[in-house]
Design a protein around this motif. Structure first.
Motif, PDB file in Angstrom:
ATOM      1  N   GLU A  58       0.832  -1.210   0.000  1.00  7.20           N
ATOM      2  CA  GLU A  58       0.000   0.000   0.000  1.00  7.20           C
ATOM      3  C   GLU A  58       0.868   1.262   0.000  1.00  7.20           C
ATOM      4  O   GLU A  58       0.415   2.323  -0.413  1.00  7.20           O
ATOM      5  N   ASN A  59       2.100   1.135   0.470  1.00  9.59           N
ATOM      6  CA  ASN A  59       2.992   2.289   0.622  1.00  9.59           C
ATOM      7  C   ASN A  59       4.362   1.990   0.014  1.00  9.59           C
ATOM      8  O   ASN A  59       5.393   2.187   0.657  1.00  9.59           O
ATOM      9  N   LEU A  60       4.361   1.517  -1.219  1.00  8.92           N
ATOM     10  CA  LEU A  60       5.597   1.056  -1.851  1.00  8.92           C
ATOM     11  C   LEU A  60       6.649   2.155  -1.964  1.00  8.92           C
ATOM     12  O   LEU A  60       7.833   1.910  -1.707  1.00  8.92           O
ATOM     13  N   ASP A  61       6.270   3.364  -2.316  1.00  6.29           N
ATOM     14  CA  ASP A  61       7.247   4.450  -2.432  1.00  6.29           C
ATOM     15  C   ASP A  61       7.907   4.734  -1.082  1.00  6.29           C
ATOM     16  O   ASP A  61       9.122   4.924  -1.008  1.00  6.29           O
ATOM     17  N   LEU A  62       7.115   4.760  -0.030  1.00 12.38           N
ATOM     18  CA  LEU A  62       7.661   4.984   1.309  1.00 12.38           C
ATOM     19  C   LEU A  62       8.539   3.812   1.736  1.00 12.38           C
ATOM     20  O   LEU A  62       9.592   4.005   2.341  1.00 12.38           O
ATOM     21  N   ALA A  63       8.134   2.595   1.401  1.00 11.90           N
ATOM     22  CA  ALA A  63       8.937   1.416   1.732  1.00 11.90           C
ATOM     23  C   ALA A  63      10.299   1.501   1.044  1.00 11.90           C
ATOM     24  O   ALA A  63      11.332   1.206   1.660  1.00 11.90           O
ATOM     25  N   ILE A  64      10.318   1.935  -0.197  1.00 15.06           N
ATOM     26  CA  ILE A  64      11.582   2.091  -0.918  1.00 15.06           C
ATOM     27  C   ILE A  64      12.420   3.176  -0.250  1.00 15.06           C
ATOM     28  O   ILE A  64      13.622   2.997  -0.026  1.00 15.06           O
ATOM     29  N   GLU A  65      11.791   4.281   0.083  1.00 14.85           N
ATOM     30  CA  GLU A  65      12.495   5.381   0.768  1.00 14.85           C
ATOM     31  C   GLU A  65      13.098   4.914   2.101  1.00 14.85           C
ATOM     32  O   GLU A  65      14.197   5.313   2.466  1.00 14.85           O
ATOM     33  N   GLN A  66      12.358   4.054   2.806  1.00 17.56           N
ATOM     34  CA  GLN A  66      12.816   3.543   4.105  1.00 17.56           C
ATOM     35  C   GLN A  66      13.731   2.326   3.955  1.00 17.56           C
ATOM     36  O   GLN A  66      14.139   1.733   4.948  1.00 17.56           O
ATOM     37  N   GLU A  67      14.032   1.954   2.716  1.00 16.61           N
ATOM     38  CA  GLU A  67      14.901   0.820   2.397  1.00 16.61           C
ATOM     39  C   GLU A  67      14.382  -0.491   2.991  1.00 16.61           C
ATOM     40  O   GLU A  67      15.136  -1.292   3.545  1.00 16.61           O
ATOM     41  N   ILE A  68      13.064  -0.694   2.844  1.00 14.32           N
ATOM     42  CA  ILE A  68      12.435  -1.946   3.257  1.00 14.32           C
ATOM     43  C   ILE A  68      12.601  -2.923   2.099  1.00 14.32           C
ATOM     44  O   ILE A  68      11.872  -2.868   1.118  1.00 14.32           O
ATOM     45  N   LEU A  69      13.580  -3.803   2.231  1.00 11.38           N
ATOM     46  CA  LEU A  69      13.880  -4.746   1.155  1.00 11.38           C
ATOM     47  C   LEU A  69      13.244  -6.108   1.385  1.00 11.38           C
ATOM     48  O   LEU A  69      13.075  -6.888   0.467  1.00 11.38           O
ATOM     49  N   GLY A  70      12.917  -6.415   2.615  1.00  6.93           N
ATOM     50  CA  GLY A  70      12.286  -7.682   2.957  1.00  6.93           C
ATOM     51  C   GLY A  70      11.243  -7.455   4.030  1.00  6.93           C
ATOM     52  O   GLY A  70      11.306  -6.479   4.772  1.00  6.93           O
ATOM     53  N   ILE A  71      10.278  -8.334   4.094  1.00  2.77           N
ATOM     54  CA  ILE A  71       9.227  -8.217   5.098  1.00  2.77           C
ATOM     55  C   ILE A  71       9.025  -9.564   5.768  1.00  2.77           C
ATOM     56  O   ILE A  71       9.301 -10.602   5.146  1.00  2.77           O
ATOM     57  N   PRO A  72       8.570  -9.576   6.994  1.00  5.91           N
ATOM     58  CA  PRO A  72       8.327  -8.412   7.822  1.00  5.91           C
ATOM     59  C   PRO A  72       9.639  -7.763   8.265  1.00  5.91           C
ATOM     60  O   PRO A  72      10.641  -8.433   8.476  1.00  5.91           O
ATOM     61  N   SER A  73       9.604  -6.449   8.381  1.00  2.96           N
ATOM     62  CA  SER A  73      10.711  -5.664   8.915  1.00  2.96           C
ATOM     63  C   SER A  73      10.186  -4.837  10.067  1.00  2.96           C
ATOM     64  O   SER A  73       9.068  -4.316   9.996  1.00  2.96           O
ATOM     65  N   LEU A  74      10.980  -4.718  11.115  1.00  9.14           N
ATOM     66  CA  LEU A  74      10.621  -3.893  12.259  1.00  9.14           C
ATOM     67  C   LEU A  74      11.642  -2.772  12.378  1.00  9.14           C
ATOM     68  O   LEU A  74      12.845  -3.038  12.477  1.00  9.14           O
ATOM     69  N   LEU A  75      11.158  -1.536  12.327  1.00 12.46           N
ATOM     70  CA  LEU A  75      12.005  -0.367  12.489  1.00 12.46           C
ATOM     71  C   LEU A  75      11.510   0.394  13.706  1.00 12.46           C
ATOM     72  O   LEU A  75      10.297   0.457  13.950  1.00 12.46           O
ATOM     73  N   THR A  76      12.446   0.962  14.471  1.00 14.73           N
ATOM     74  CA  THR A  76      12.055   1.785  15.617  1.00 14.73           C
ATOM     75  C   THR A  76      12.497   3.218  15.375  1.00 14.73           C
ATOM     76  O   THR A  76      13.548   3.465  14.760  1.00 14.73           O
ATOM     77  N   PHE A  77      11.677   4.139  15.867  1.00 11.56           N
ATOM     78  CA  PHE A  77      11.926   5.566  15.715  1.00 11.56           C
ATOM     79  C   PHE A  77      11.594   6.271  17.017  1.00 11.56           C
ATOM     80  O   PHE A  77      10.762   5.803  17.806  1.00 11.56           O
TER      81      PHE A  77
END
Length: 108
Positions: A58-77
């Protein structure tokens, strides 16, 4: 867990003073489906964190920007800055996720 659907919602969530865990996944991903029923217990065991979910497709552009190359991925902010990233080609276990969250907490 809060489902986010837009870049604006994502940015608002990660700008929080409260550490935020962003779970990136997709409904077709077997490892994501495996993880879904485990997340409520992980969330309950970690009240210091806010948990949010982003659908990678649903958010492919943002995933690319966030360098989400594999899923599931967990990022903390926290306060808009990335504080941790848990990406693995292997299926994630609740114990591994808890260990990751503990390491993030130590750095805060």
């Amino acid at each position: 867990m809060i489902d986010l659907h837009t870049v604006e919602e994502f940015n608002q969530a990660i700008d929080s003073d409260k550490p935020t865990v962003v779970v990136w996944s997709a409904n077709w991903c077997p490892d994501c489906v495996y993880l879904n029923p485990l997340l409520p217990a992980i969330e309950a065991a970690n009240p210091d964190f806010q948990f949010v979910h982003m659908d990678r497709d649903e958010n492919l552009d943002l995933a690319i920007e966030q360098e989400i190359l594999g899923i599931p991925s967990l990022l903390t902010f926290q306060n808009g800055k990335e504080t941790g990233r848990f990406v693995s080609k292997l299926r994630k276990t609740p114990e591994e996720i808890q260990e990751f969250l503990n390491k993030v907490k130590e750095k805060l």
